[in-house]
Write a protein that holds these residues in place. Structure first.
Motif, PDB file in Angstrom:
ATOM      1  N   LEU A 228       7.907   3.686   3.233  1.00  0.00           N
ATOM      2  CA  LEU A 228       7.122   3.157   2.117  1.00  0.00           C
ATOM      3  C   LEU A 228       7.917   3.194   0.819  1.00  0.00           C
ATOM      4  O   LEU A 228       7.851   2.261   0.008  1.00  0.00           O
ATOM      5  N   THR A 229       8.680   4.276   0.622  1.00  0.00           N
ATOM      6  CA  THR A 229       9.488   4.394  -0.597  1.00  0.00           C
ATOM      7  C   THR A 229      10.573   3.326  -0.636  1.00  0.00           C
ATOM      8  O   THR A 229      10.807   2.700  -1.681  1.00  0.00           O
TER       9      THR A 229
ATOM     10  N   LEU B  12      10.498   0.464   0.925  1.00  0.00           N
ATOM     11  CA  LEU B  12       9.832  -0.831   0.758  1.00  0.00           C
ATOM     12  C   LEU B  12       9.512  -1.085  -0.714  1.00  0.00           C
ATOM     13  O   LEU B  12       9.756  -2.181  -1.238  1.00  0.00           O
ATOM     14  N   CYS B  13       8.980  -0.063  -1.384  1.00  0.00           N
ATOM     15  CA  CYS B  13       8.650  -0.211  -2.805  1.00  0.00           C
ATOM     16  C   CYS B  13       9.913  -0.317  -3.659  1.00  0.00           C
ATOM     17  O   CYS B  13       9.979  -1.128  -4.589  1.00  0.00           O
ATOM     18  N   ALA B  14      10.904   0.496  -3.338  1.00  0.00           N
ATOM     19  CA  ALA B  14      12.131   0.496  -4.133  1.00  0.00           C
ATOM     20  C   ALA B  14      12.861  -0.844  -4.050  1.00  0.00           C
ATOM     21  O   ALA B  14      13.488  -1.280  -5.018  1.00  0.00           O
TER      22      ALA B  14
ATOM     23  N   SER C  22      11.422  -3.746  -3.580  1.00  0.00           N
ATOM     24  CA  SER C  22      10.525  -4.872  -3.866  1.00  0.00           C
ATOM     25  C   SER C  22      11.148  -5.917  -4.799  1.00  0.00           C
ATOM     26  O   SER C  22      10.921  -7.124  -4.602  1.00  0.00           O
TER      27      SER C  22
ATOM     28  N   ALA D 270       6.601  -6.344  -9.106  1.00  0.00           N
ATOM     29  CA  ALA D 270       7.737  -5.860  -8.314  1.00  0.00           C
ATOM     30  C   ALA D 270       8.457  -4.736  -9.041  1.00  0.00           C
ATOM     31  O   ALA D 270       8.871  -3.741  -8.429  1.00  0.00           O
TER      32      ALA D 270
ATOM     33  N   MET E  62       6.306  -1.495  -8.986  1.00  0.00           N
ATOM     34  CA  MET E  62       6.246  -0.864  -7.668  1.00  0.00           C
ATOM     35  C   MET E  62       7.493  -0.064  -7.347  1.00  0.00           C
ATOM     36  O   MET E  62       7.459   0.856  -6.522  1.00  0.00           O
ATOM     37  N   SER E  63       8.598  -0.395  -7.950  1.00  0.00           N
ATOM     38  CA  SER E  63       9.885   0.170  -7.555  1.00  0.00           C
ATOM     39  C   SER E  63      10.158   1.502  -8.256  1.00  0.00           C
ATOM     40  O   SER E  63      10.234   1.551  -9.492  1.00  0.00           O
TER      41      SER E  63
ATOM     42  N   TYR F 274       2.557   8.157 -11.349  1.00  0.00           N
ATOM     43  CA  TYR F 274       3.180   9.159 -10.492  1.00  0.00           C
ATOM     44  C   TYR F 274       2.520  10.525 -10.669  1.00  0.00           C
ATOM     45  O   TYR F 274       2.402  11.295  -9.710  1.00  0.00           O
TER      46      TYR F 274
END
Length: 238
Positions: free
Chosen positions: A134-135, A137-139, A141, A162, A165-166, A208
Motif C-alpha cells: 500500500l505504501t 502504491l501510494c508513493a 501514485s 496524486a 497520496m504520496s 498522518y
C-alpha cells in the motif's frame, strides 16, 4: 542493563539510517542525477524510511510495549538525518533539516503502527507485505497517474490528489522542494508542463497524525479485549 533504555534503543535505526542510506544516497548523488543538497536529503528521507521499515525488529522484546518500541525506532530514524546532514556538510538551513527529521519520524511511525495493528488480526509477515504494498502504491501514485495528465487539463484535482497520496510529498513539503521537477520526473513524466499544488504541511500532519492516533486506539481496543496477552502474541510470522 540496557533493556528498555530508549536512548540505547535508538542506536540501531540511527546507524542503519546513517550507514545504508548514506551509501545509497551518495552513490545516487555522484551519478549526476542531482547537484542540490535538497535533493540529496529528499532521497535520504525516502531510502532511510524504506530501510527502517524493512529492518524494524518485529520480534524485539526490548520494551514491554510495542507502541513504545515503534516510537523509539521512529525517533532514531528521525534523528539520523542530522548525522547525514553533518557528514555530508550539505548547505541547507537547520530549520529545514529539523522539519525533515520530524517528517521522517512521522511517516515511519505511521507505517509501523499500521503494520502492528493489522498484524494483530493477521500475521506480522502478511501485515508487513500488505502495508509495504500500500505504501509503495501510494508513493508511486504521481508516476502511475502520469499517463492521465495529458487529458486532465492544465490543472486537474487528479494531480493534487496524486501528490497528497504520496508519502514522499511529506518530505518535499518539509524541505520546500518541488520534486516533480527534479531531473528524473522531468524526463519520465509530464508534470513539468502542468500546474499543480502541493498540500499544506498542516494537512499532512493532520492526516498522518490521525492515522497514528487511530492505530493507537485500535491497538488499545485489542489489548482491552485480550488483557492477558503478552507482548509478542501477535508478533508471529506464520
Amino acid at each position: 542493563m540496557w533493556r528498555g533504555n530508549p536512548l540505547v534503543a535508538m542506536i540501531p535505526p540511527y546507524l542503519l539510517g546513517i550507514g545504508i542510506s548514506l551509501l545509497m544516497t551518495l552513490d545516487f548523488w555522484r551519478g549526476g542525477e542531482s547537484g542540490s543538497s535538497t535533493h540529496a536529503l529528499f532521497l535520504y528521507a525516502i531510502v532511510s524510511t524504506a530501510v527502517g521499515y524493512i529492518l524494524y525488529p518485529v520480534k524485539s522484546s526490548v520494551f514491554s510495549s510495542p507502541l513504545l518500541a515503534i516510537f523509539v525506532w521512529s525517533s532514531g530514524a528521525a534523528i539520523s538525518i542530522f548525522a547525514f546532514w553533518l557528514v555530508v556538510s550539505v548547505t541547507l538551513a537547520l530549520p529545514l533539516v529539523i522539519r525533515l527529521g520530524l517528517a521522517i519520524g512521522l511517516i515511519q511511525a505511521t507505517i509501523l503502527l499500521l503494520r502492528h495493528v493489522i498484524g494483530r488480526r493477521f500475521s506480522q509477515a502478511r501485515a508487513g507485505v500488505l502495508v509495504a504494498a500500500l505504501t509503495i502504491l501510494c508513493a508511486s501514485s504521481p508516476i502511475w497517474l502520469s499517463p492521465w495528465l495529458e487529458w486532465s487539463g492544465e490543472h486537474s484535482p487528479l494531480m493534487d490528489l496524486a501528490l497528497a497520496m504520496s508519502p514522499p510529498t511529506c518530505f518535499a513539503v518539509a524541505l520546500d522542494y518541488d520534486y516533480l521537477r527534479s531531473p528524473w520526473f522531468y524526463k519520465h513524466t509530464a508534470y513539468a508542463m502542468h500546474r499543480y499544488e502541493y498540500p499544506s504541511a498542516g494537512l499532512l500532519i493532520f492526516v498522518y497524525g490521525f492515522l497514528c492516533l487511530a492505530a493507537v486506539r485500535i491497538d488499545r481496543r485489542f489489548r482491552k479485549s485480550s488483557p492477558n496477552e503478552p507482548f509478542g502474541k501477535f508478533q508471529h510470522d506464520t
